[in-house]
Scaffold this motif. Structure first.
Motif, PDB file in Angstrom:
ATOM      1  N   LYS A  65       0.827  -1.195   0.000  1.00 18.89           N
ATOM      2  CA  LYS A  65       0.000   0.000   0.000  1.00 18.89           C
ATOM      3  C   LYS A  65       0.872   1.260   0.000  1.00 18.89           C
ATOM      4  O   LYS A  65       1.987   1.248   0.540  1.00 18.89           O
ATOM      5  CB  LYS A  65      -0.917   0.017   1.223  1.00 18.89           C
ATOM      6  CG  LYS A  65      -1.830  -1.197   1.354  1.00 18.89           C
ATOM      7  CD  LYS A  65      -2.803  -1.310   0.196  1.00 18.89           C
ATOM      8  CE  LYS A  65      -3.779  -2.476   0.399  1.00 18.89           C
ATOM      9  NZ  LYS A  65      -4.660  -2.669  -0.786  1.00 18.89           N
ATOM     10  N   PRO A  66       0.380   2.357  -0.589  1.00 19.64           N
ATOM     11  CA  PRO A  66       1.116   3.616  -0.526  1.00 19.64           C
ATOM     12  C   PRO A  66       1.432   3.987   0.922  1.00 19.64           C
ATOM     13  O   PRO A  66       0.573   3.870   1.795  1.00 19.64           O
ATOM     14  CB  PRO A  66       0.151   4.623  -1.167  1.00 19.64           C
ATOM     15  CG  PRO A  66      -0.712   3.792  -2.072  1.00 19.64           C
ATOM     16  CD  PRO A  66      -0.881   2.486  -1.363  1.00 19.64           C
ATOM     17  N   GLY A  67       2.648   4.389   1.179  1.00 22.40           N
ATOM     18  CA  GLY A  67       3.044   4.810   2.520  1.00 22.40           C
ATOM     19  C   GLY A  67       3.723   3.738   3.342  1.00 22.40           C
ATOM     20  O   GLY A  67       4.329   4.037   4.379  1.00 22.40           O
ATOM     21  N   GLU A  68       3.662   2.473   2.913  1.00 23.53           N
ATOM     22  CA  GLU A  68       4.286   1.393   3.681  1.00 23.53           C
ATOM     23  C   GLU A  68       5.797   1.338   3.426  1.00 23.53           C
ATOM     24  O   GLU A  68       6.297   1.862   2.424  1.00 23.53           O
ATOM     25  CB  GLU A  68       3.640   0.050   3.328  1.00 23.53           C
ATOM     26  CG  GLU A  68       2.206  -0.070   3.823  1.00 23.53           C
ATOM     27  CD  GLU A  68       1.576  -1.409   3.496  1.00 23.53           C
ATOM     28  OE1 GLU A  68       0.712  -1.852   4.276  1.00 23.53           O
ATOM     29  OE2 GLU A  68       1.933  -2.018   2.465  1.00 23.53           O
ATOM     30  N   ILE A  69       6.500   0.680   4.352  1.00 24.47           N
ATOM     31  CA  ILE A  69       7.930   0.426   4.192  1.00 24.47           C
ATOM     32  C   ILE A  69       8.082  -1.045   3.832  1.00 24.47           C
ATOM     33  O   ILE A  69       7.754  -1.928   4.625  1.00 24.47           O
ATOM     34  CB  ILE A  69       8.706   0.762   5.481  1.00 24.47           C
ATOM     35  CG1 ILE A  69       8.492   2.223   5.864  1.00 24.47           C
ATOM     36  CG2 ILE A  69      10.194   0.481   5.282  1.00 24.47           C
ATOM     37  CD1 ILE A  69       9.141   2.621   7.185  1.00 24.47           C
ATOM     38  N   VAL A  70       8.557  -1.298   2.611  1.00 29.56           N
ATOM     39  CA  VAL A  70       8.583  -2.641   2.040  1.00 29.56           C
ATOM     40  C   VAL A  70      10.024  -3.020   1.700  1.00 29.56           C
ATOM     41  O   VAL A  70      10.799  -2.191   1.224  1.00 29.56           O
ATOM     42  CB  VAL A  70       7.708  -2.708   0.771  1.00 29.56           C
ATOM     43  CG1 VAL A  70       7.747  -4.101   0.150  1.00 29.56           C
ATOM     44  CG2 VAL A  70       6.266  -2.301   1.089  1.00 29.56           C
ATOM     45  N   TRP A  71      10.359  -4.285   1.929  1.00 32.91           N
ATOM     46  CA  TRP A  71      11.698  -4.782   1.606  1.00 32.91           C
ATOM     47  C   TRP A  71      11.601  -5.829   0.518  1.00 32.91           C
ATOM     48  O   TRP A  71      10.925  -6.840   0.682  1.00 32.91           O
ATOM     49  CB  TRP A  71      12.337  -5.383   2.858  1.00 32.91           C
ATOM     50  CG  TRP A  71      13.751  -5.857   2.678  1.00 32.91           C
ATOM     51  CD1 TRP A  71      14.638  -5.511   1.700  1.00 32.91           C
ATOM     52  CD2 TRP A  71      14.445  -6.776   3.528  1.00 32.91           C
ATOM     53  NE1 TRP A  71      15.842  -6.149   1.884  1.00 32.91           N
ATOM     54  CE2 TRP A  71      15.758  -6.933   3.000  1.00 32.91           C
ATOM     55  CE3 TRP A  71      14.106  -7.469   4.694  1.00 32.91           C
ATOM     56  CZ2 TRP A  71      16.708  -7.759   3.579  1.00 32.91           C
ATOM     57  CZ3 TRP A  71      15.052  -8.298   5.278  1.00 32.91           C
ATOM     58  CH2 TRP A  71      16.334  -8.431   4.730  1.00 32.91           C
ATOM     59  N   LYS A 125       6.138  -4.892   5.219  1.00 34.01           N
ATOM     60  CA  LYS A 125       5.932  -6.049   4.341  1.00 34.01           C
ATOM     61  C   LYS A 125       7.259  -6.420   3.697  1.00 34.01           C
ATOM     62  O   LYS A 125       8.116  -5.554   3.478  1.00 34.01           O
ATOM     63  CB  LYS A 125       4.887  -5.746   3.258  1.00 34.01           C
ATOM     64  CG  LYS A 125       3.475  -5.620   3.820  1.00 34.01           C
ATOM     65  CD  LYS A 125       2.451  -5.277   2.759  1.00 34.01           C
ATOM     66  CE  LYS A 125       1.061  -5.193   3.386  1.00 34.01           C
ATOM     67  NZ  LYS A 125       0.035  -4.738   2.417  1.00 34.01           N
ATOM     68  N   ILE A 126       7.407  -7.705   3.396  1.00 36.62           N
ATOM     69  CA  ILE A 126       8.647  -8.202   2.799  1.00 36.62           C
ATOM     70  C   ILE A 126       8.320  -9.142   1.637  1.00 36.62           C
ATOM     71  O   ILE A 126       7.444 -10.004   1.753  1.00 36.62           O
ATOM     72  CB  ILE A 126       9.516  -8.949   3.828  1.00 36.62           C
ATOM     73  CG1 ILE A 126       9.965  -8.002   4.956  1.00 36.62           C
ATOM     74  CG2 ILE A 126      10.740  -9.571   3.155  1.00 36.62           C
ATOM     75  CD1 ILE A 126      10.733  -8.695   6.074  1.00 36.62           C
ATOM     76  N   LEU A 127       9.045  -8.953   0.540  1.00 39.97           N
ATOM     77  CA  LEU A 127       8.986  -9.887  -0.580  1.00 39.97           C
ATOM     78  C   LEU A 127      10.299 -10.653  -0.625  1.00 39.97           C
ATOM     79  O   LEU A 127      11.368 -10.065  -0.773  1.00 39.97           O
ATOM     80  CB  LEU A 127       8.784  -9.141  -1.900  1.00 39.97           C
ATOM     81  CG  LEU A 127       8.795 -10.009  -3.165  1.00 39.97           C
ATOM     82  CD1 LEU A 127       7.652 -11.026  -3.147  1.00 39.97           C
ATOM     83  CD2 LEU A 127       8.724  -9.149  -4.422  1.00 39.97           C
ATOM     84  N   LEU A 128      10.201 -11.970  -0.464  1.00 38.98           N
ATOM     85  CA  LEU A 128      11.370 -12.839  -0.580  1.00 38.98           C
ATOM     86  C   LEU A 128      11.191 -13.709  -1.818  1.00 38.98           C
ATOM     87  O   LEU A 128      10.623 -14.797  -1.771  1.00 38.98           O
ATOM     88  CB  LEU A 128      11.538 -13.694   0.676  1.00 38.98           C
ATOM     89  CG  LEU A 128      12.650 -14.763   0.640  1.00 38.98           C
ATOM     90  CD1 LEU A 128      13.982 -14.202   0.165  1.00 38.98           C
ATOM     91  CD2 LEU A 128      12.793 -15.437   1.998  1.00 38.98           C
TER      92      LEU A 128
END
Length: 282
Positions: free
Chosen positions: A102-108, A170-173
């Motif tokens: 989502k806009p505004g989130e910190i994602v890795w 949130k994290i994408l692996l």
């Protein structure tokens, strides 16, 4: 036969009556897809521009087209150079869709190069929030694609993901793997042996542990590979559950060998595995 006997025996056991269909698909060229970069152009406008050049496109998603006919290389158009689209298999869109940033989130994005999923994340986030993109290699291609696609909310680090310490929403692996699901694109994968699978699985579990340590409570992680091997997929998810993750139902294909996971067999696109996990609040 494009698969070695070791792999063929595995797939016959997993697919049963669909094994013949799998072999027939494996002998055909891999279909080409493009993901429209909605940060720069609307899908309808891009389709009009490419069809005027003689391309024949079929819509498979709001911002994804199957390229049925290409009078020139799909990677050599003005529109490609302007960052209007990314050459990306249809199946590889689903890890990012499942993460639902989502806009505004910190994602890795833990293993980000060459940037297909990184730029897709930015697209879904409307260039808002922050994406930390790490990789130990190919960061030049990652940087190039981020710039070409007009992405402005990505921070790129060339480093081993296992060294990172931060809490993410949130994290994408999308883990390094043996790549047996993309053999039609990369024939070298035919040489994969059991020792290669076990080595990949070991690294994937290390990355999963790092992801758990860096995910906020209540946060979501999506784990994906372009491998067809259970040791790299369901076995790694079972390890994730032992760490404390909870499994949520993923979308995008048929159910995997573990309930709630997704397998996309390489019939119409590259093979993929996807699992959606949540770190529960204590």
């Amino acid at each position: 036969m494009i698969y070695n006997e070791f792999l063929l025996k595995r797939y016959e056991e997993m697919l049963g009556s669909r094994f013949k269909e799998f072999l027939e698909a494996s002998r055909k060229p891999l279909p080409k897809y493009i993901r429209v970069n909605t940060l720069r152009i609307r899908p309808k406008e891009l389709r009009r521009r490419l069809e005027e050049k003689g391309f024949e496109l079929k819509k498979v998603m709001d911002y994804c087209f199957l390229v049925k006919k290409a009078p020139i290389s799909i990677g050599a158009t003005t529109e490609y150079l302007l960052g209007y689209y990314f050459l990306q298999d249809y199946s590889s869109l689903f890890p990012t869709i499942n993460l639902d940033p989502k806009p505004g989130e910190i994602v890795w994005d833990m293993c980000a190069a060459p940037g297909g999923k990184t730029t897709h994340l930015a697209q879904l986030m409307k260039n808002q929030g922050v994406i930390v993109a790490t990789d130990v290699r190919k960061v030049k291609s990652l940087w190039y694609n981020v710039m070409r696609m007009g992405v402005t909310n990505v921070i790129i680090y060339q480093r081993d993901a296992r060294e990172v310490k931060y809490k993410f929403d949130k994290i994408l692996l999308d883990a390094p793997c043996t790549g047996t699901g993309i053999l039609r694109r990369d024939p070298t994968r035919v040489r994969v042996k059991l020792r290669d699978i076990r080595k990949a699985s070991s690294l994937q579990k290390e990355l999963m542990k790092t992801a758990y340590e860096n995910l906020k409570e209540g946060g979501t992680l999506v784990y994906s590979t372009c491998s067809l091997e259970p040791e790299e997929n369901e076995e790694v998810v079972e390890y994730a559950l032992s760490l404390g993750f909870e499994l949520k139902r993923a979308i995008g294909g048929e159910e995997g060998l573990l309930k709630g996971t997704v397998r996309i067999w390489p019939f119409e696109s590259s093979g993929f595995f996807i699992a959606k996990l949540v770190r529960p609040c204590e």
